[in-house]
Each structure stands twice: as structure tokens, then as C-alpha cells.
Motif scaffolding. Sequence first.
Motif, short mmCIF file in Angstrom:
data_model
loop_
_atom_site.label_atom_id
_atom_site.label_comp_id
_atom_site.label_asym_id
_atom_site.label_seq_id
_atom_site.Cartn_x
_atom_site.Cartn_y
_atom_site.Cartn_z
N ARG A 1 0.86 -1.18 0.00
CA ARG A 1 0.00 0.00 0.00
C ARG A 1 0.90 1.24 0.00
NH1 ARG A 1 -5.20 -0.21 3.87
NH2 ARG A 1 -5.35 -2.16 2.68
N GLU A 2 0.63 2.20 -0.88
CA GLU A 2 1.48 3.38 -0.97
C GLU A 2 0.68 4.64 -0.65
OE1 GLU A 2 2.92 4.65 -4.77
OE2 GLU A 2 1.17 3.91 -5.86
N GLN A 3 1.34 5.56 0.02
CA GLN A 3 0.70 6.83 0.34
C GLN A 3 0.69 7.70 -0.91
OE1 GLN A 3 2.62 9.55 3.14
NE2 GLN A 3 0.67 9.83 4.17
N VAL A 4 -0.48 8.22 -1.23
CA VAL A 4 -0.66 9.05 -2.41
C VAL A 4 -0.60 10.53 -2.05
CG1 VAL A 4 -2.31 9.70 -4.20
CG2 VAL A 4 -2.04 7.29 -3.58
N ALA A 5 -1.30 10.90 -0.97
CA ALA A 5 -1.38 12.29 -0.57
C ALA A 5 -1.76 12.37 0.91
CB ALA A 5 -2.39 13.06 -1.41
N ALA A 6 -1.39 13.47 1.54
CA ALA A 6 -1.73 13.70 2.94
C ALA A 6 -2.02 15.17 3.15
CB ALA A 6 -0.60 13.24 3.85
N ILE A 7 -2.83 15.43 4.17
CA ILE A 7 -3.14 16.82 4.52
C ILE A 7 -3.15 16.94 6.04
CG2 ILE A 7 -5.64 16.40 4.37
CD1 ILE A 7 -5.86 19.34 3.33
N GLY A 8 -2.42 17.93 6.53
CA GLY A 8 -2.31 18.12 7.96
C GLY A 8 -3.52 18.84 8.54
N ALA A 9 -3.56 18.89 9.88
CA ALA A 9 -4.62 19.61 10.54
C ALA A 9 -4.59 21.09 10.16
CB ALA A 9 -4.50 19.45 12.06
N GLY A 10 -3.39 21.59 9.87
CA GLY A 10 -3.24 22.98 9.45
C GLY A 10 -3.33 23.15 7.96
N ALA A 11 -3.71 22.07 7.23
CA ALA A 11 -3.95 22.07 5.79
C ALA A 11 -2.68 22.05 4.95
CB ALA A 11 -4.86 23.20 5.36
N GLY A 12 -1.50 21.82 5.57
CA GLY A 12 -0.33 21.57 4.76
C GLY A 12 -0.49 20.25 4.03
N THR A 13 0.08 20.14 2.84
CA THR A 13 -0.15 18.95 2.02
C THR A 13 1.14 18.27 1.61
OG1 THR A 13 -0.26 20.30 0.02
CG2 THR A 13 -2.36 19.79 1.10
N TYR A 14 1.00 16.98 1.30
CA TYR A 14 2.10 16.16 0.75
C TYR A 14 1.52 15.35 -0.40
CZ TYR A 14 4.59 11.83 0.02
OH TYR A 14 5.19 10.76 -0.57
N TYR A 15 2.33 15.20 -1.46
CA TYR A 15 1.94 14.37 -2.60
C TYR A 15 3.09 13.46 -2.99
CZ TYR A 15 -1.91 17.67 -3.11
OH TYR A 15 -3.01 18.45 -2.88
N ALA A 16 2.76 12.24 -3.34
CA ALA A 16 3.75 11.36 -3.94
C ALA A 16 4.17 11.94 -5.29
CB ALA A 16 3.18 9.96 -4.13
N ASP A 17 5.41 11.72 -5.68
CA ASP A 17 5.91 12.26 -6.94
C ASP A 17 5.05 11.81 -8.12
OD1 ASP A 17 9.47 12.12 -6.11
OD2 ASP A 17 7.93 13.63 -5.70
N SER A 18 4.52 10.60 -8.03
CA SER A 18 3.77 10.03 -9.15
C SER A 18 2.45 10.74 -9.42
CB SER A 18 3.52 8.54 -8.90
OG SER A 18 2.81 8.36 -7.68
N SER B 1 -6.27 14.15 -14.99
CA SER B 1 -5.29 13.59 -15.93
C SER B 1 -4.92 12.16 -15.53
CB SER B 1 -4.03 14.47 -15.97
OG SER B 1 -4.35 15.79 -16.34
N LEU B 2 -5.93 11.37 -15.28
CA LEU B 2 -5.70 10.02 -14.79
C LEU B 2 -5.01 9.15 -15.84
CD1 LEU B 2 -9.00 9.59 -12.82
CD2 LEU B 2 -6.72 9.19 -11.89
N LYS B 3 -4.15 8.26 -15.33
CA LYS B 3 -3.38 7.35 -16.17
C LYS B 3 -3.73 5.91 -15.80
CE LYS B 3 0.56 10.55 -15.96
NZ LYS B 3 1.99 10.70 -15.58
N PRO B 4 -3.51 4.98 -16.71
CA PRO B 4 -3.79 3.57 -16.37
C PRO B 4 -3.05 3.10 -15.11
CG PRO B 4 -3.50 3.79 -18.72
CD PRO B 4 -3.17 5.14 -18.14
N GLU B 5 -1.86 3.64 -14.89
CA GLU B 5 -1.11 3.23 -13.70
C GLU B 5 -1.68 3.77 -12.40
OE1 GLU B 5 0.09 4.65 -16.49
OE2 GLU B 5 1.75 6.05 -16.03
N ASP B 6 -2.70 4.63 -12.47
CA ASP B 6 -3.40 5.08 -11.28
C ASP B 6 -4.45 4.07 -10.83
OD1 ASP B 6 -3.36 8.38 -12.69
OD2 ASP B 6 -2.08 7.62 -11.08
N THR B 7 -4.69 3.06 -11.64
CA THR B 7 -5.65 2.02 -11.27
C THR B 7 -5.24 1.34 -9.97
OG1 THR B 7 -6.30 1.61 -13.56
CG2 THR B 7 -6.66 -0.18 -11.98
N ALA B 8 -6.15 1.30 -9.01
CA ALA B 8 -5.87 0.73 -7.70
C ALA B 8 -7.12 0.83 -6.83
CB ALA B 8 -4.72 1.47 -7.02
N VAL B 9 -7.06 0.19 -5.68
CA VAL B 9 -8.04 0.45 -4.63
C VAL B 9 -7.49 1.59 -3.79
CG1 VAL B 9 -9.29 -0.46 -2.65
CG2 VAL B 9 -8.83 -1.94 -4.62
N TYR B 10 -8.29 2.61 -3.60
CA TYR B 10 -7.88 3.80 -2.84
C TYR B 10 -8.51 3.76 -1.45
CZ TYR B 10 -5.72 5.88 -6.92
OH TYR B 10 -4.87 6.14 -7.98
#
Length: 116
Positions: free
Chosen positions: A45-62, A84-93
Motif C-alpha cells: 500500500r502506498e501513500q498518495v497524498a496527505a493533509i495536515g490539521a493545518g492544511a499543509g499537504t504532501y503528494y507522492a511524486d507520481s 489527468s488520470l493514467k492507467p497506472e493510477d488504477t488501484a483500490v484507494y
Amino acid sequence: QVQLVESGGGLVQPGGSLRLSCAASGFPFGTYAMSWYRQNPGREREQVAAIGAGAGTYYADSVKGRFTISRDNAKGKLYLQMDSLKPEDTAVYYCNADLSQYGNYWGQGTQVTVSS
């Protein structure tokens, strides 16, 4: 008890968009960071994105520049806008709430399939 319920997955063509939602309850939503993860069979399982309580964000490079994570603390909802979804975005989220010493919680997951 803590509940996380995802919705919004589906089948979309390459280049299309989807918006995932996660309805959270059972904890003070606005005080914790929240994340989206994804997983394919046989892979970690890979982390795609995160958002803090203060609304700071993180995104995977992909997904950087294509996905946007946001939250509505008043409604207890987490969102993931996927463009701009790609076939490699296919997954269970999965929606994730890491409540530190109170536990780490997951939703049931929602399938996203990107295919023509």
C-alpha cells in the motif's frame, strides 16, 4: 467508534477525472492529519497524498500536479480530486486516519480503474 467511508471510485478513461470522498466520524476530525493510500494486488500500500490539521499537504511524486487533496472540517470529509488520470493510477484507494496512540484506521477502500 472511528469510521471512515470512501466513495467516488469507478471506471474512467485515460485523461479523465474522478473525485474521491471520505466521510469520517468518531474522532475530532479537524485535529488530525489525514491521508489517501492506494494498493494493487501483490503490491504494498502506498501513500498518495496527505493533509495536515493545518492544511499543509504532501503528494507522492507520481501524482504531483495531477491530484489535489482537501478537507472540510465542518463536514468531517476528506477529498481527493484526481485529474489527468493514467492507467497506472488504477488501484483500490483507501482513506487513512493515524490517530497516534489511539490507533491507525482505514476505510474499506474504493476501486479506481483507468482504462479505455
